[in-house]
Write an enzyme that holds these catalytic residues in place. Structure first.
Site, short mmCIF file in Angstrom:
data_model
loop_
_atom_site.label_atom_id
_atom_site.label_comp_id
_atom_site.label_asym_id
_atom_site.label_seq_id
_atom_site.Cartn_x
_atom_site.Cartn_y
_atom_site.Cartn_z
N MET A 57 0.85 -1.18 0.00
CA MET A 57 0.00 0.00 0.00
C MET A 57 0.88 1.24 0.00
O MET A 57 1.88 1.29 0.69
CB MET A 57 -0.93 -0.01 1.20
CG MET A 57 -0.26 -0.14 2.53
SD MET A 57 -1.33 -0.77 3.81
CE MET A 57 -2.85 0.02 3.44
N CYS A 58 0.51 2.17 -0.83
CA CYS A 58 1.25 3.41 -1.03
C CYS A 58 2.51 3.16 -1.87
O CYS A 58 3.05 2.07 -1.91
CB CYS A 58 1.65 4.09 0.27
SG CYS A 58 0.29 4.42 1.40
N ARG A 59 2.91 4.20 -2.56
CA ARG A 59 4.16 4.23 -3.31
C ARG A 59 4.79 5.59 -3.01
O ARG A 59 4.09 6.60 -2.92
CB ARG A 59 3.93 4.11 -4.81
CG ARG A 59 3.20 2.87 -5.30
CD ARG A 59 4.11 1.63 -5.39
NE ARG A 59 4.22 0.96 -4.11
CZ ARG A 59 4.95 -0.15 -3.91
NH1 ARG A 59 5.66 -0.65 -4.91
NH2 ARG A 59 4.99 -0.70 -2.73
#
Length: 259
Positions: free
Chosen positions: A1-3
């Site tokens: 999750m998230c970059r």
């Protein structure tokens, strides 16, 4: 999750770093190639950047997906910087914090991002509350696990820890309290980058003496990209990158019974 992504190098338009590459952070918001958890990063985004003569970065953050913000295209075309930290967000839990929950978080000259999750949040983090002064808890920028991680890191920085030490000790502290956590952290002051790989992907690309990029995943297929091993701390500047292992936290030994 998230970059997320951090860049140090010659001044470039933000768009050249964040939107133009074929697998840019912009594209990773809906089509990441190496994301192990979650599929779409549409719960907010942000970019922080430094300008010559001012050690305090500027930020642009929004609660919605980066692809829906037409103003960001204009910013990316005209704003130039040699030091950038940006992130696209996939929320751990639903919440009402809006853009306040979007990285990068900031304090003074620092920018920070967390890619991952504190397992069992918020119950698992309750024992760590005592590690923070009350004013730090009252100053949390959002009611999210990432904002809490940032508070722990910032407290260590203000106590005199070096950036890599602040990240590494925070990771060990959280991993002991919540062992299944994913704790890829990214921190910059505009001249150096510190990061941890703990439970998710992290890569870097460096041309020593010119530029360094640290990112959740490569934004193109350049062979200069190298993957950071899991359980590793990274410190970097324009001159290059150093890697060091982050030791697993040792569980507390049971106390001997009184005799």
């Amino acid at each position: 999750m998230c970059r997320h992504l951090a860049y140090l190098g010659p001044e470039e338009p933000l768009g050249r770093i964040l939107t133009e590459p074929p697998h840019s952070l912009f594209r990773q918001s809906w089509a990441p190639r190496r994301q192990r958890y979650g599929t779409v990063n549409a719960d907010g985004f942000g970019v922080g950047w430094y300008t010559s003569g001012d050690p305090v970065p500027a930020r642009y953050r929004r609660a919605g997906p980066i692809w829906a913000d037409l103003s960001f295209s204009d910013l990316g075309r005209v704003v130039r910087s040699g030091a950038v930290l940006a992130a696209v967000r996939d929320a751990t839990l639903a919440g009402a914090d809006a853009e306040a929950a979007a990285a990068p978080f900031a304090a003074g000259r620092w920018l920070f991002s967390h890619n991952g999750v504190i397992a069992g949040w918020p119950d698992s983090a309750a024992p760590l509350v005592s590690a923070l002064p009350p004013v730090d808890l009252l100053s949390l920028q959002a009611r999210t696990d990432s904002a809490f991680v940032w508070a722990l890191v910032l407290h260590r920085l203000r106590s005199g820890d070096e950036p890599g030490e602040a990240l590494g000790e925070t990771v060990r502290q959280l991993a002991l309290a919540a062992p299944a956590s994913r704790l890829n952290l990214l921190l910059t002051d505009g001249t150096t980058i510190a990061a941890t790989a703990w439970g998710d992907s992290l890569w870097y690309r460096t041309e020593p003496g010119r530029s360094t990029v640290v990112a959740s995943e490569p934004y193109d297929d350049d062979p200069l990209w190298q993957e950071v091993p899991d359980r590793t701390a990274l410190t970097a500047s324009r001159a290059g990158v150093l890697l060091a292992p982050v030791d697993e936290p040792a569980p507390a030994s049971p106390k001997e019974p009184c005799r």
